[in-house]
Design a protein around this motif. Structure first.
Motif, PDB file in Angstrom:
ATOM      1  N   ARG A  30       0.821  -1.209   0.000  1.00  0.00           N
ATOM      2  CA  ARG A  30       0.000   0.000   0.000  1.00  0.00           C
ATOM      3  C   ARG A  30       0.858   1.264   0.000  1.00  0.00           C
ATOM      4  O   ARG A  30       0.505   2.275  -0.597  1.00  0.00           O
ATOM      5  N   THR A  31       2.004   1.212   0.660  1.00  0.00           N
ATOM      6  CA  THR A  31       2.874   2.388   0.745  1.00  0.00           C
ATOM      7  C   THR A  31       3.967   2.398  -0.313  1.00  0.00           C
ATOM      8  O   THR A  31       4.843   3.264  -0.298  1.00  0.00           O
ATOM      9  N   GLY A  32       3.933   1.418  -1.231  1.00  0.00           N
ATOM     10  CA  GLY A  32       4.905   1.392  -2.314  1.00  0.00           C
ATOM     11  C   GLY A  32       6.283   0.917  -1.904  1.00  0.00           C
ATOM     12  O   GLY A  32       7.272   1.235  -2.557  1.00  0.00           O
ATOM     13  N   VAL A  33       6.360   0.139  -0.827  1.00  0.00           N
ATOM     14  CA  VAL A  33       7.637  -0.359  -0.322  1.00  0.00           C
ATOM     15  C   VAL A  33       7.821  -1.799  -0.764  1.00  0.00           C
ATOM     16  O   VAL A  33       6.897  -2.608  -0.666  1.00  0.00           O
ATOM     17  N   ASP A  34       9.009  -2.125  -1.265  1.00  0.00           N
ATOM     18  CA  ASP A  34       9.358  -3.500  -1.590  1.00  0.00           C
ATOM     19  C   ASP A  34       9.793  -4.182  -0.295  1.00  0.00           C
ATOM     20  O   ASP A  34      10.742  -3.753   0.352  1.00  0.00           O
ATOM     21  N   ARG A  35       9.078  -5.229   0.082  1.00  0.00           N
ATOM     22  CA  ARG A  35       9.320  -5.890   1.365  1.00  0.00           C
ATOM     23  C   ARG A  35      10.753  -6.411   1.476  1.00  0.00           C
ATOM     24  O   ARG A  35      11.394  -6.242   2.517  1.00  0.00           O
ATOM     25  N   ASP A  38      13.135  -3.509   1.916  1.00  0.00           N
ATOM     26  CA  ASP A  38      12.947  -2.934   3.245  1.00  0.00           C
ATOM     27  C   ASP A  38      13.678  -3.758   4.299  1.00  0.00           C
ATOM     28  O   ASP A  38      14.329  -3.201   5.194  1.00  0.00           O
ATOM     29  N   LEU A  39      13.594  -5.077   4.193  1.00  0.00           N
ATOM     30  CA  LEU A  39      14.295  -5.938   5.140  1.00  0.00           C
ATOM     31  C   LEU A  39      15.809  -5.793   5.006  1.00  0.00           C
ATOM     32  O   LEU A  39      16.531  -5.719   6.006  1.00  0.00           O
ATOM     33  N   VAL A  40      16.306  -5.740   3.775  1.00  0.00           N
ATOM     34  CA  VAL A  40      17.746  -5.556   3.563  1.00  0.00           C
ATOM     35  C   VAL A  40      18.190  -4.205   4.139  1.00  0.00           C
ATOM     36  O   VAL A  40      19.236  -4.117   4.793  1.00  0.00           O
ATOM     37  N   ASP A  41      17.389  -3.168   3.924  1.00  0.00           N
ATOM     38  CA  ASP A  41      17.717  -1.852   4.483  1.00  0.00           C
ATOM     39  C   ASP A  41      17.766  -1.895   6.006  1.00  0.00           C
ATOM     40  O   ASP A  41      18.632  -1.283   6.627  1.00  0.00           O
ATOM     41  N   HIS A  42      16.843  -2.633   6.605  1.00  0.00           N
ATOM     42  CA  HIS A  42      16.837  -2.760   8.069  1.00  0.00           C
ATOM     43  C   HIS A  42      18.105  -3.470   8.552  1.00  0.00           C
ATOM     44  O   HIS A  42      18.753  -3.024   9.505  1.00  0.00           O
ATOM     45  N   VAL A  43      18.462  -4.565   7.896  1.00  0.00           N
ATOM     46  CA  VAL A  43      19.659  -5.311   8.287  1.00  0.00           C
ATOM     47  C   VAL A  43      20.898  -4.425   8.140  1.00  0.00           C
ATOM     48  O   VAL A  43      21.762  -4.380   9.026  1.00  0.00           O
ATOM     49  N   ARG A  44      20.975  -3.708   7.044  1.00  0.00           N
ATOM     50  CA  ARG A  44      22.098  -2.802   6.795  1.00  0.00           C
ATOM     51  C   ARG A  44      22.204  -1.757   7.916  1.00  0.00           C
ATOM     52  O   ARG A  44      23.284  -1.531   8.475  1.00  0.00           O
ATOM     53  N   ALA A  45      21.090  -1.124   8.262  1.00  0.00           N
ATOM     54  CA  ALA A  45      21.086  -0.096   9.310  1.00  0.00           C
ATOM     55  C   ALA A  45      21.447  -0.692  10.666  1.00  0.00           C
ATOM     56  O   ALA A  45      22.184  -0.074  11.449  1.00  0.00           O
ATOM     57  N   PHE A  46      20.965  -1.886  10.951  1.00  0.00           N
ATOM     58  CA  PHE A  46      21.261  -2.538  12.220  1.00  0.00           C
ATOM     59  C   PHE A  46      22.757  -2.809  12.348  1.00  0.00           C
ATOM     60  O   PHE A  46      23.361  -2.551  13.389  1.00  0.00           O
ATOM     61  N   ILE A  47      23.360  -3.332  11.283  1.00  0.00           N
ATOM     62  CA  ILE A  47      24.799  -3.609  11.311  1.00  0.00           C
ATOM     63  C   ILE A  47      25.575  -2.312  11.479  1.00  0.00           C
ATOM     64  O   ILE A  47      26.530  -2.246  12.262  1.00  0.00           O
ATOM     65  N   ALA A  57      33.063  -4.611   8.306  1.00  0.00           N
ATOM     66  CA  ALA A  57      33.862  -4.992   7.136  1.00  0.00           C
ATOM     67  C   ALA A  57      33.078  -5.959   6.245  1.00  0.00           C
ATOM     68  O   ALA A  57      33.111  -5.844   5.017  1.00  0.00           O
ATOM     69  N   GLU A  58      32.365  -6.895   6.856  1.00  0.00           N
ATOM     70  CA  GLU A  58      31.532  -7.824   6.084  1.00  0.00           C
ATOM     71  C   GLU A  58      30.428  -7.074   5.353  1.00  0.00           C
ATOM     72  O   GLU A  58      30.108  -7.376   4.199  1.00  0.00           O
ATOM     73  N   LEU A  59      29.825  -6.101   6.013  1.00  0.00           N
ATOM     74  CA  LEU A  59      28.792  -5.287   5.374  1.00  0.00           C
ATOM     75  C   LEU A  59      29.363  -4.560   4.164  1.00  0.00           C
ATOM     76  O   LEU A  59      28.760  -4.555   3.091  1.00  0.00           O
ATOM     77  N   GLU A  60      30.510  -3.955   4.313  1.00  0.00           N
ATOM     78  CA  GLU A  60      31.118  -3.232   3.191  1.00  0.00           C
ATOM     79  C   GLU A  60      31.452  -4.171   2.035  1.00  0.00           C
ATOM     80  O   GLU A  60      31.267  -3.817   0.873  1.00  0.00           O
ATOM     81  N   ALA A  61      31.927  -5.375   2.362  1.00  0.00           N
ATOM     82  CA  ALA A  61      32.212  -6.355   1.306  1.00  0.00           C
ATOM     83  C   ALA A  61      30.920  -6.759   0.594  1.00  0.00           C
ATOM     84  O   ALA A  61      30.890  -6.898  -0.636  1.00  0.00           O
ATOM     85  N   ALA A  62      29.854  -6.936   1.355  1.00  0.00           N
ATOM     86  CA  ALA A  62      28.564  -7.289   0.764  1.00  0.00           C
ATOM     87  C   ALA A  62      28.040  -6.165  -0.111  1.00  0.00           C
ATOM     88  O   ALA A  62      27.495  -6.405  -1.196  1.00  0.00           O
ATOM     89  N   GLU A  63      28.201  -4.921   0.335  1.00  0.00           N
ATOM     90  CA  GLU A  63      27.765  -3.771  -0.463  1.00  0.00           C
ATOM     91  C   GLU A  63      28.535  -3.717  -1.780  1.00  0.00           C
ATOM     92  O   GLU A  63      27.958  -3.419  -2.835  1.00  0.00           O
TER      93      GLU A  63
END
Length: 83
Positions: A30-35, A38-47, A57-63
């Motif tokens: 309904r809000t135009g968000v890809d689920r 959104d989950l990947v963005d949450h994981v990224r922000a949490f890390i 470092a793992e996050l940067e390698a994944a990015e």
């Protein structure tokens, strides 16, 4: 099923009440968000907020992997047109 070591973006499973997952899906749609995004963005922000040096470092390698894959495939997949 064994994980494919060449697949860098794999499907994972986690437990969540069906009603919560469904409500998340309809609210996201309904809000135009890809689920998934959104989950990947949450994981990224949490890390970024809670990760230690190794996890960051793992996050940067994944990015970097994501950036390289998207460059080869022409960028992030386009959103499907809404009806």
């Amino acid at each position: 099923m064994a994980a494919d070591p060449t697949d860098h973006t794999f499907a994972t499973r986690f437990r969540i009440p069906r009603r919560m997952w469904d409500a998340y899906g309809t609210a996201a749609e309904r809000t135009g968000v890809d689920r998934s995004a959104d989950l990947v963005d949450h994981v990224r922000a949490f890390i970024r907020e809670h990760g230690n040096e190794q996890e960051l470092a793992e996050l940067e390698a994944a990015e970097q992997e994501l950036a390289e894959r998207r460059a080869r495939k022409g960028g992030r997949p386009k959103k499907a047109a809404s009806a």
